[in-house]
Design an enzyme around this catalytic site. Structure first.
Site, PDB file in Angstrom:
ATOM      1  N   LYS A   1       4.474  14.254   6.439  1.00 51.09           N
ATOM      2  CA  LYS A   1       3.561  14.671   7.513  1.00 51.09           C
ATOM      3  C   LYS A   1       2.413  13.666   7.606  1.00 51.09           C
ATOM      4  CE  LYS A   1       0.911  18.760   9.065  1.00 51.09           C
ATOM      5  NZ  LYS A   1       0.536  20.154   8.728  1.00 51.09           N
TER       6      LYS A   1
ATOM      7  N   SER B   1       1.657  23.622  12.203  1.00 52.61           N
ATOM      8  CA  SER B   1       1.367  22.290  12.666  1.00 52.61           C
ATOM      9  C   SER B   1       2.297  21.201  12.157  1.00 52.61           C
ATOM     10  CB  SER B   1      -0.061  21.926  12.257  1.00 52.61           C
ATOM     11  OG  SER B   1      -0.180  21.900  10.839  1.00 52.61           O
TER      12      SER B   1
ATOM     13  N   SER C   1       1.494  26.596   8.318  1.00 51.80           N
ATOM     14  CA  SER C   1       2.021  25.383   8.971  1.00 51.80           C
ATOM     15  C   SER C   1       3.279  24.788   8.380  1.00 51.80           C
ATOM     16  CB  SER C   1       0.953  24.296   9.002  1.00 51.80           C
ATOM     17  OG  SER C   1       0.099  24.524  10.083  1.00 51.80           O
TER      18      SER C   1
HETATM   19  N1  GLN Z   1      -1.775  27.799  12.794  1.00 58.39           N
HETATM   20  C1  GLN Z   1      -2.841  27.745  11.842  1.00 58.39           C
HETATM   21  C2  GLN Z   1      -4.005  26.982  12.408  1.00 58.39           C
HETATM   22  O1  GLN Z   1      -3.923  26.593  13.504  1.00 58.39           O
HETATM   23  C3  GLN Z   1      -2.354  27.176  10.556  1.00 58.39           C
HETATM   24  C4  GLN Z   1      -2.398  25.714  10.480  1.00 58.39           C
HETATM   25  C5  GLN Z   1      -1.962  25.172   9.159  1.00 58.39           C
HETATM   26  O2  GLN Z   1      -1.405  25.892   8.333  1.00 58.39           O
HETATM   27  N2  GLN Z   1      -2.292  23.906   8.959  1.00 58.39           N
HETATM   28  O3  GLN Z   1      -5.000  26.782  11.791  1.00 58.39           O
END
Ligand code: GLN
Length: 448
Positions: A36, A111, A135
Site C-alpha cells: 500500500k 482505503s 481499511s
Molecule cells: N473508512 C475509515 C476511514 O475512512 C477507515 C480507514 C482506514 O482504516 N484507514 O477513516
C-alpha cells in the site's frame, strides 16, 4: 506473455516495479507482495494517494518491508489507496479511483482498495495494507479475499505514514489464511523504532494453523445481525454459523450494545489524531509547496495545504481541529476517550464467553462508484469494523458467499474478531472455515 501493467486495468497500482533477478531465501521465498502506498519503501515513491506527497521518496524502508524482503518476499510495487488512508471506497485517490474486478462499475472498498484488487485479480500473491477503522477487512470483503488486521502492537508501525496512530495497524491481504499467517509471523515482533510495539518475540502463527480448535466457542452479537444487512449478507453469515456448528463449535449469543456508537467514537478519535499527524505537511518540512508568491509564512502554509490535500482529508483535519479545540475538547474528544474505555470493557466481557466473535464484515456487498456521495453514508461502511481498532483487538475477513446483482457475482465477507494477542487462535478459527468451504477459490472473470 502478458505483463502485470497490461492486467492492471483496475488502477490497482500506482507504481509497478521490475522484479529483481536475485531475491533472498526464507519462509516467504518467491511470494510476490504489493505494498500500500502509505508504507514507505526506499524503492520508488510513497505518495499516500495524495498530491501532497507526489514525488516523496523515502530514505528508509518501513520495518515490515525489511523483514519480508529478508524472508524472501518479492516486492512488486505500490498500490493505490484513498488519500492518507481516509475512506472506504478508494475513490478518493489523487491517481484516480480503483475499480472492483468483480464488477468494474463498483468500488473495491477502501482505503486499501489497490492492495485488495491486486490480490483479487491475482496480479500478486499477497499485499500489505493498513487498517485504522476497517481499511483492510472491508476491501478484502468486497473483493472476495482474506484481509487480516493483527492486534495493535503486534506489528511495527515504523514507516507506516501516520493517520491515527492509536488505531493504525499494518496487516495483510491474501487468497488463503496461510499466506497472511506467514507474512504476519515474519513482520511481527519487537521493534525498537516503534514504542507501541509489544516487547515480545513474534508469536507462532503458522505452527498450529491447521489444527482445529477443540470446543471452539463462537460469539454472535445480536447487534451484528438484522435489518441493516442485506438479505444475502444475512443468509451468508447464517450459513457460516452453521458451518462452524457442523465443525463442532458452540454458538454463544453475546451482547455488544456499543456497536452503534463505534462510528461516532471513531470519527472523533481518528480525525483528532489525523489533524495532529498531518500538521507536518506544511510545504517546508514535508509535502507540496505552492508556486504562488506568498506574502508571509502563514500564506505559504495555507496555500500549500489547500493545493496539496483533497477534500476528504481537509474535512478530517477540520473535524479533528474542532473536537480538540479548547471549548469542545471535553464534549467531543474526552467523551470519545471514555467511550473507548467502555468499548474495551465490552469486549473483555464478551471474550469471557467466547473465543472469537463472528458477524458480517460489511452490511452489504460492493456499492457503485459515486453511489455514496455524502460523507456520512461512507462513514457508516465501518459499522462492524471500527470498534476492533478502537479496542485494539485482532480481526480478519474471509470470503463466505456471493450476492448476484445484474448477472455479476459480488463477494460477501465473514468477519471474525479475536481477543488481544490471541491472533494465533483467530487464524486457526479462520483456517477451519477455509478448510471446509470453497468461497476463497472462486475468482473474478478476469482471472480465467
Ligand atoms: N473508512 C475509515 C476511514 O475512512 C477507515 C480507514 C482506514 O482504516 N484507514 O477513516
Amino acid at each position: 506473455m502478458t505483463t502485470m501493467q497490461e492486467n492492471d486495468v483496475f488502477n490497482a497500482f500506482h507504481e509497478i516495479w521490475d522484479v529483481p533477478e536475485q531475491t533472498k531465501t526464507g519462509p516467504l521465498e518467491g511470494m510476490t507482495v504489493a505494498v500500500k502506498d502509505n508504507i514507505v519503501t526506499k524503492t520508488g515513491t510513497t505518495t499516500c494517494g495524495s498530491k501532497m506527497l507526489k514525488e516523496y521518496k523515502s530514505p528508509f524502508n518501513a520495518t515490515v518491508i525489511d523483514r519480508i524482503q529478508d524472508a524472501g518476499a518479492i516486492l512488486v510495487g505500490k498500490t493505490n489507496c484513498d488519500e492518507f488512508a481516509m475512506g472506504s471506497s478508494t475513490e478518493h485517490c489523487a491517481w484516480g479511483p480503483v475499480l472492483n474486478p468483480w464488477d468494474t462499475t463498483r468500488v473495491p472498498g477502501g482505503s486499501s482498495g489497490g492492495s485488495a484488487v491486486a490480490v483479487a485479480a491475482r496480479l500478486c500473491d499477497a499485499a500489505l495494507g493498513s487498517d485504522t477503522g476497517g481499511s483492510i477487512r472491508q476491501p478484502a470483503a468486497l473483493c472476495g479475499i482474506v484481509g487480516y488486521k493483527p492486534t495493535y502492537g503486534l506489528v511495527s508501525r515504523y514507516g507506516l505514514v501516520a493517520f491515527a496512530s492509536s488505531l493504525d495497524q499494518i496487516g495483510t491481504f491474501s487468497v488463503n489464511v496461510e499466506d497472511s499467517a506467514h507474512l504476519v509471523e515474519t513482520m511481527a515482533g519487537f521493534d525498537e523504532l516503534d514504542s507501541t510495539c509489544r516487547d515480545e518475540p513474534a508469536p507462532e502463527l503458522t505452527k498450529h494453523l491447521h489444527k482445529s480448535i477443540d470446543n471452539l466457542r463462537i460469539g454472535v452479537p445480536s447487534q451484528y445481525m438484522g435489518n441493516q444487512n442485506t438479505n444475502d449478507v444475512e443468509a451468508a453469515i447464517n450459513a457460516a454459523i452453521e458451518t462452524y456448528r457442523a465443525l463442532g463449535a458452540t454458538i454463544v449469543e453475546i451482547d455488544l450494545p456499543l456497536t452503534d456508537v463505534g462510528i461516532s467514537t471513531y470519527y472523533v478519535l481518528a480525525p483528532a489524531e489525523c489533524s495532529s499527524n498531518l500538521a507536518r505537511y506544511d510545504g517546508i518540512r514535508y509535502g507540496h509547496r505552492t508556486d504562488k508568491q506568498c506574502k508571509d509564512l502563514f500564506e505559504l502554509y495555507s496555500e500549500s495545504r489547500a493545493e496539496g490535500f483533497g477534500s476528504e482529508v481537509k474535512r478530517r483535519i477540520m473535524l479533528g481541529t474542532y473536537v480538540l479545540s479548547s471549548g469542545y475538547y471535553d464534549a467531543y474528544y474526552n467523551n470519545a476517550l471514555k467511550t473507548r474505555r467502555l468499548i474495551c470493557r465490552e469486549y473483555e466481557t464478551a471474550f469471557k464467553k467466547c473465543d472469537v466473535i463472528l458477524g458480517p464484515t460489511t452490511p452489504s456487498p460492493a456499492f457503485s462508484i459515486g453511489e455514496k456521495n455524502d460523507p456520512l453514508s461512507m462513514y457508516l461502511c465501518d459499522v462492524y469494523t471500527a470498534n476492533t481498532n478502537i479496542a485494539g483487538i485482532c480481526g480478519i475477513s474471509l470470503p463466505c458467499g456471493f450476492s448476484e446483482v445484474d448477472g455479476k457475482l459480488l463477494p460477501i465477507g465473514l468477519h471474525l474478531q479475536g481477543a488481544w494477542y490471541d491472533d494465533a487462535n483467530l487464524l486457526r478459527a479462520a483456517q477451519m472455515f477455509q478448510n471446509s468451504t470453497e468461497f476463497h477459490t472462486v475468482t473474478p472473470e478476469c482471472v480465467k
